[in-house]
Structures are given as structure tokens and as C-alpha cells.
Design a protein around this motif. Structure first.
Motif, PDB file in Angstrom:
ATOM      1  N   GLN A   1      -7.138  13.904  -4.674  1.00 15.65           N
ATOM      2  CA  GLN A   1      -8.268  12.991  -4.568  1.00 15.65           C
ATOM      3  C   GLN A   1      -8.800  12.952  -3.140  1.00 15.65           C
ATOM      4  OE1 GLN A   1      -7.399   8.945  -5.619  1.00 15.65           O
ATOM      5  NE2 GLN A   1      -9.526   8.285  -5.509  1.00 15.65           N
ATOM      6  N   ALA A   2      -7.903  13.043  -2.159  1.00 16.37           N
ATOM      7  CA  ALA A   2      -8.313  12.941  -0.754  1.00 16.37           C
ATOM      8  C   ALA A   2      -8.765  14.272  -0.176  1.00 16.37           C
ATOM      9  CB  ALA A   2      -7.159  12.385   0.086  1.00 16.37           C
ATOM     10  N   GLY A   3      -8.348  15.383  -0.789  1.00 15.21           N
ATOM     11  CA  GLY A   3      -8.671  16.697  -0.240  1.00 15.21           C
ATOM     12  C   GLY A   3      -9.498  17.532  -1.173  1.00 15.21           C
ATOM     13  N   PRO A   4     -10.802  17.659  -0.948  1.00 11.95           N
ATOM     14  CA  PRO A   4     -11.653  18.453  -1.845  1.00 11.95           C
ATOM     15  C   PRO A   4     -11.302  19.941  -1.845  1.00 11.95           C
ATOM     16  CG  PRO A   4     -12.871  17.795   0.121  1.00 11.95           C
ATOM     17  CD  PRO A   4     -11.575  17.050   0.145  1.00 11.95           C
ATOM     18  N   ARG A   5     -10.562  20.401  -0.850  1.00 10.38           N
ATOM     19  CA  ARG A   5     -10.223  21.822  -0.779  1.00 10.38           C
ATOM     20  C   ARG A   5      -8.825  22.104  -1.321  1.00 10.38           C
ATOM     21  NH1 ARG A   5     -13.475  25.255   3.425  1.00 10.38           N
ATOM     22  NH2 ARG A   5     -13.114  26.579   1.604  1.00 10.38           N
ATOM     23  N   LEU A   6      -8.219  21.101  -1.939  1.00 13.39           N
ATOM     24  CA  LEU A   6      -6.894  21.287  -2.536  1.00 13.39           C
ATOM     25  C   LEU A   6      -7.031  21.639  -4.009  1.00 13.39           C
ATOM     26  CD1 LEU A   6      -4.783  18.361  -1.028  1.00 13.39           C
ATOM     27  CD2 LEU A   6      -4.877  20.729  -0.291  1.00 13.39           C
TER      28      LEU A   6
ATOM     29  N   GLY B   1       0.804  -1.214   0.000  1.00 11.79           N
ATOM     30  CA  GLY B   1       0.000   0.000   0.000  1.00 11.79           C
ATOM     31  C   GLY B   1       0.834   1.259   0.000  1.00 11.79           C
ATOM     32  N   ARG B   2       2.030   1.210  -0.604  1.00 14.11           N
ATOM     33  CA  ARG B   2       2.954   2.348  -0.543  1.00 14.11           C
ATOM     34  C   ARG B   2       2.460   3.555  -1.331  1.00 14.11           C
ATOM     35  NH1 ARG B   2       5.551  -1.428  -3.861  1.00 14.11           N
ATOM     36  NH2 ARG B   2       5.857  -0.786  -6.030  1.00 14.11           N
ATOM     37  N   ASN B   3       1.511   3.337  -2.235  1.00 16.96           N
ATOM     38  CA  ASN B   3       0.997   4.457  -3.016  1.00 16.96           C
ATOM     39  C   ASN B   3      -0.281   5.046  -2.425  1.00 16.96           C
ATOM     40  OD1 ASN B   3       3.063   4.245  -4.963  1.00 16.96           O
ATOM     41  ND2 ASN B   3       1.963   2.628  -6.032  1.00 16.96           N
ATOM     42  N   SER B   4      -0.631   4.610  -1.226  1.00 17.96           N
ATOM     43  CA  SER B   4      -1.825   5.128  -0.559  1.00 17.96           C
ATOM     44  C   SER B   4      -1.414   6.092   0.538  1.00 17.96           C
ATOM     45  CB  SER B   4      -2.641   3.981   0.049  1.00 17.96           C
ATOM     46  OG  SER B   4      -3.083   3.084  -0.948  1.00 17.96           O
ATOM     47  N   LEU B   5      -2.215   7.128   0.751  1.00 17.01           N
ATOM     48  CA  LEU B   5      -1.951   8.076   1.816  1.00 17.01           C
ATOM     49  C   LEU B   5      -2.280   7.450   3.163  1.00 17.01           C
ATOM     50  CD1 LEU B   5      -3.500  11.320   0.260  1.00 17.01           C
ATOM     51  CD2 LEU B   5      -1.111  10.592   0.227  1.00 17.01           C
ATOM     52  N   THR B   6      -1.547   7.871   4.170  1.00 16.01           N
ATOM     53  CA  THR B   6      -1.797   7.363   5.511  1.00 16.01           C
ATOM     54  C   THR B   6      -3.127   7.902   6.020  1.00 16.01           C
ATOM     55  OG1 THR B   6      -0.650   9.211   6.569  1.00 16.01           O
ATOM     56  CG2 THR B   6       0.673   7.282   5.973  1.00 16.01           C
ATOM     57  N   ALA B   7      -3.648   7.255   7.047  1.00 19.23           N
ATOM     58  CA  ALA B   7      -4.916   7.695   7.639  1.00 19.23           C
ATOM     59  C   ALA B   7      -4.780   9.097   8.217  1.00 19.23           C
ATOM     60  CB  ALA B   7      -5.350   6.707   8.722  1.00 19.23           C
ATOM     61  N   GLU B   8      -3.591   9.420   8.757  1.00 22.61           N
ATOM     62  CA  GLU B   8      -3.373  10.751   9.329  1.00 22.61           C
ATOM     63  C   GLU B   8      -3.451  11.833   8.251  1.00 22.61           C
ATOM     64  OE1 GLU B   8      -1.891   7.676  11.937  1.00 22.61           O
ATOM     65  OE2 GLU B   8      -1.471   8.138   9.838  1.00 22.61           O
ATOM     66  N   THR B   9      -2.828  11.552   7.099  1.00 21.65           N
ATOM     67  CA  THR B   9      -2.878  12.533   6.001  1.00 21.65           C
ATOM     68  C   THR B   9      -4.298  12.697   5.484  1.00 21.65           C
ATOM     69  OG1 THR B   9      -0.608  12.069   5.311  1.00 21.65           O
ATOM     70  CG2 THR B   9      -2.065  13.027   3.664  1.00 21.65           C
ATOM     71  N   GLN B  10      -5.013  11.621   5.318  1.00 23.08           N
ATOM     72  CA  GLN B  10      -6.383  11.693   4.835  1.00 23.08           C
ATOM     73  C   GLN B  10      -7.254  12.495   5.788  1.00 23.08           C
ATOM     74  OE1 GLN B  10      -8.064   7.935   3.516  1.00 23.08           O
ATOM     75  NE2 GLN B  10      -6.061   7.145   2.975  1.00 23.08           N
ATOM     76  N   GLN B  11      -7.029  12.327   7.095  1.00 27.01           N
ATOM     77  CA  GLN B  11      -7.804  13.081   8.074  1.00 27.01           C
ATOM     78  C   GLN B  11      -7.452  14.558   8.019  1.00 27.01           C
ATOM     79  OE1 GLN B  11     -10.238  11.608  10.084  1.00 27.01           O
ATOM     80  NE2 GLN B  11     -10.776  13.770  10.375  1.00 27.01           N
ATOM     81  N   LEU B  12      -6.150  14.857   7.863  1.00 27.27           N
ATOM     82  CA  LEU B  12      -5.706  16.245   7.747  1.00 27.27           C
ATOM     83  C   LEU B  12      -6.379  16.930   6.563  1.00 27.27           C
ATOM     84  CD1 LEU B  12      -3.786  18.692   8.221  1.00 27.27           C
ATOM     85  CD2 LEU B  12      -2.092  17.466   6.829  1.00 27.27           C
ATOM     86  N   LEU B  13      -6.394  16.272   5.429  1.00 26.23           N
ATOM     87  CA  LEU B  13      -6.973  16.860   4.217  1.00 26.23           C
ATOM     88  C   LEU B  13      -8.489  16.982   4.317  1.00 26.23           C
ATOM     89  CD1 LEU B  13      -4.839  15.010   1.509  1.00 26.23           C
ATOM     90  CD2 LEU B  13      -4.429  17.246   2.555  1.00 26.23           C
ATOM     91  N   ALA B  14      -9.120  16.019   4.968  1.00 24.49           N
ATOM     92  CA  ALA B  14     -10.574  16.058   5.117  1.00 24.49           C
ATOM     93  C   ALA B  14     -11.013  17.177   6.059  1.00 24.49           C
ATOM     94  CB  ALA B  14     -11.092  14.724   5.622  1.00 24.49           C
ATOM     95  N   ASP B  15     -10.141  17.561   6.997  1.00 25.10           N
ATOM     96  CA  ASP B  15     -10.493  18.570   8.007  1.00 25.10           C
ATOM     97  C   ASP B  15     -10.136  19.991   7.590  1.00 25.10           C
ATOM     98  OD1 ASP B  15     -11.457  16.580   9.624  1.00 25.10           O
ATOM     99  OD2 ASP B  15      -9.652  16.422  10.857  1.00 25.10           O
ATOM    100  N   LEU B  16      -9.580  20.174   6.384  1.00 26.75           N
ATOM    101  CA  LEU B  16      -9.185  21.518   5.952  1.00 26.75           C
ATOM    102  C   LEU B  16     -10.396  22.437   5.903  1.00 26.75           C
ATOM    103  CD1 LEU B  16      -6.634  20.798   3.060  1.00 26.75           C
ATOM    104  CD2 LEU B  16      -6.138  21.701   5.338  1.00 26.75           C
ATOM    105  N   LYS B  17     -10.226  23.634   6.465  1.00 29.52           N
ATOM    106  CA  LYS B  17     -11.317  24.620   6.494  1.00 29.52           C
ATOM    107  C   LYS B  17     -11.131  25.724   5.456  1.00 29.52           C
ATOM    108  CE  LYS B  17     -13.432  22.777  10.022  1.00 29.52           C
ATOM    109  NZ  LYS B  17     -12.533  21.616  10.254  1.00 29.52           N
ATOM    110  N   THR B  18     -10.018  25.695   4.748  1.00 40.16           N
ATOM    111  CA  THR B  18      -9.739  26.712   3.743  1.00 40.16           C
ATOM    112  C   THR B  18      -9.117  26.067   2.522  1.00 40.16           C
ATOM    113  OG1 THR B  18      -8.614  28.832   3.363  1.00 40.16           O
ATOM    114  CG2 THR B  18      -7.416  27.171   4.612  1.00 40.16           C
TER     115      THR B  18
END
Length: 242
Positions: free
Chosen positions: A139-144, A98-115
Motif C-alpha cells: 500500500q505504501a510502495g507503488p513500485r512494490l 499504531g503498531r500496525n502502521s509503517l514507520t515514517a522512515e519505511t514509508q519514505q524509503l518505499l516512496a523514494d524507490l526508483k526501481t
């Protein structure tokens, strides 16, 4: 030949749809091409109205109409698929580790972005490894917002940001930014946290012994360097150790 006068209009419409599908947006040029194509087709229908009426009575004419409609329908499906894959890209990590997958911590960080956060890759050509990481983040961050910047065409901006290495990613929120030269998941996480955080790290420059000044705008001064640090979310201060 008069009966084939519609072909230029049909070609213009297909070109416009293809351009829009490629860029995933309708530009003024695309709309103009469609308008010109429809005008040519309409004029052709008026000029050939009698032949068209006879043509529809011929089974070959019906077959040609069905073929044309099928082609238009196919192009429409391709445009729709292209738009869906652009706005909702799908990626699958088939590696055992799974080396090409983002970690759960990164996915949570991107999902919690407020800006909204911009990730801009600078270079002469795209770096495939950087592209892969940025695509995973997008793909993981809609605000990116991910984009590639040609460092040659945007040479002035590259110089102002101090870009010296192709593939460097500038992570920014408004005027605040961080440069990431070694692009990894962890380095991007850190940069995103820094530009979205209200906490400003402090950088101090000592004075009192003839050091270069932050207010010095000459070629040997630190004014420009101080401005870059401020834009990068650092609190810049001059202090005396005397």
C-alpha cells in the motif's frame, strides 16, 4: 423451452464477469465465455423476436427487463469496487499504539524507490502475519510487487533459492535478491536497501590450505554457494592469507 433459450448465454456472461472480478483481469477464457454468451443471447433474440415484441407490450415483460438491467448494473458496480480495492487498497490501523502502521522512515524509503521491487512469500499456505506486513508495504510502495509462491508447486525454484522455512520472503530486483526468514518491517527495509543499492558488500574465501574452492562445481565445492552470494548482491572473492 424456446423462450428461455437465452438463459445459458446469460449464465455464461455472469460467470465470465465474476471470474474477471475475482482475478481482476480478463483472461482468454473470460473473453471466450462472454463471446459465447452474447452469441447465445443474440440467437435467442432472433428465434423469439415475435414473442419478445409481444412481451414488451406486457407490463410483466417491462418489469423483467428492468430487473435484468438492474442485476447487470449491480454486477458492474461490484466489479468496479473490486478493481478499485485491488489497485487502491485501503487499510486503517485502529490500535492505540499504531503498531500496525509503517514507520515514517519505511514509508519514505518505499516512496523514494526508483526501481520495481518484488516481495515474494514462499510457503505451502499463506502466513497471515507475513501477509499483513506485505500488504502494508504494498500500500505504501507503488513500485512494490507482492505475491505468494506455492513452495510445493515451485519446488525447484524454492530449492535453488534455499528456501527451508515456510513464510520466507524473497526480496528481489532483477537477479539480485535477499531472503528474509524472520519477516519484520526492519528486516524487509534492510533487504530492500540491499537489493536496490549499488554498493556491494564483499565476502572473502581464504585459499592456500586446501580449502574448498569457489570454482569447484562438485558436490563438496563452493561454486553454487558463491553463485547464490553473487545473486544476493555480494562481491565474492578468493584471497590467500599466505
Amino acid at each position: 423451452m424456446k423462450k428461455f433459450s437465452y438463459l445459458p448465454g446469460f449464465v455464461l456472461i455472469v460467470v465470465a464477469i465474476s471470474r474477471a472480478a475475482w482475478s481482476v483481469q480478463w483472461s482468454v477464457t473470460d473473453v471466450s465465455l462472454v463471446a459465447a454468451g452474447l452469441a447465445i443471447v443474440a440467437a435467442s433474440l432472433v428465434l423469439n423476436r415475435r414473442e419478445i415484441a409481444d412481451w414488451f407490450r406486457d407490463p410483466r415483460g417491462i418489469f423483467a427487463v428492468n430487473t435484468s438491467l438492474s442485476l447487470v448494473f449491480l454486477v458492474g458496480i461490484l466489479v468496479l469496487i473490486n478493481m478499485l480495492t485491488w489497485y487502491r487498497p485501503f487499510r486503517a490501523d485502529l490500535t492505540a499504539s499504531g503498531r500496525n502502521s509503517l514507520t515514517a522512515e519505511t514509508q519514505q524509503l518505499l516512496a523514494d524507490l526508483k526501481t520495481d521491487v518484488a516481495l515474494r512469500q514462499f510457503g505451502r499456505v499463506r502466513d497471515p502475519k507475513v501477509d499483513q506486513i506485505l500488504a502494508s508495504f504494498a500500500q505504501a510502495g507503488p513500485r512494490l510487487r507482492v505475491e505468494f509462491v506455492d513452495a510445493d508447486r515451485q519446488a525447484r525454484e524454492a530449492r535453488e533459492l534455499g528456501i527451508v522455512r515456510s513464510g520466507t520472503v524473497v526480496v528481489s530486483v532483477g537477479a539480485k535478491y535477499r531472503k528474509v526468514e524472520e519477516v519484520t518491517e526492519q528486516s524487509l527495509d534492510t533487504a530492500i536497501l540491499q537489493v536496490t543499492s549499488d554498493t556491494m558488500p564483499v565476502v572473502c574465501f581464504v585459499t592456500g590450505h586446501g580449502e574448498r574452492a569457489l570454482t569447484d562445481t562438485s558436490g563438496v565445492g563452493l561454486s553454487r554457494f558463491g553463485d547464490i552470494l553473487k545473486a544476493s548482491n555480494y562481491d565474492v572473492r578468493a584471497i590467500s592469507l599466505l
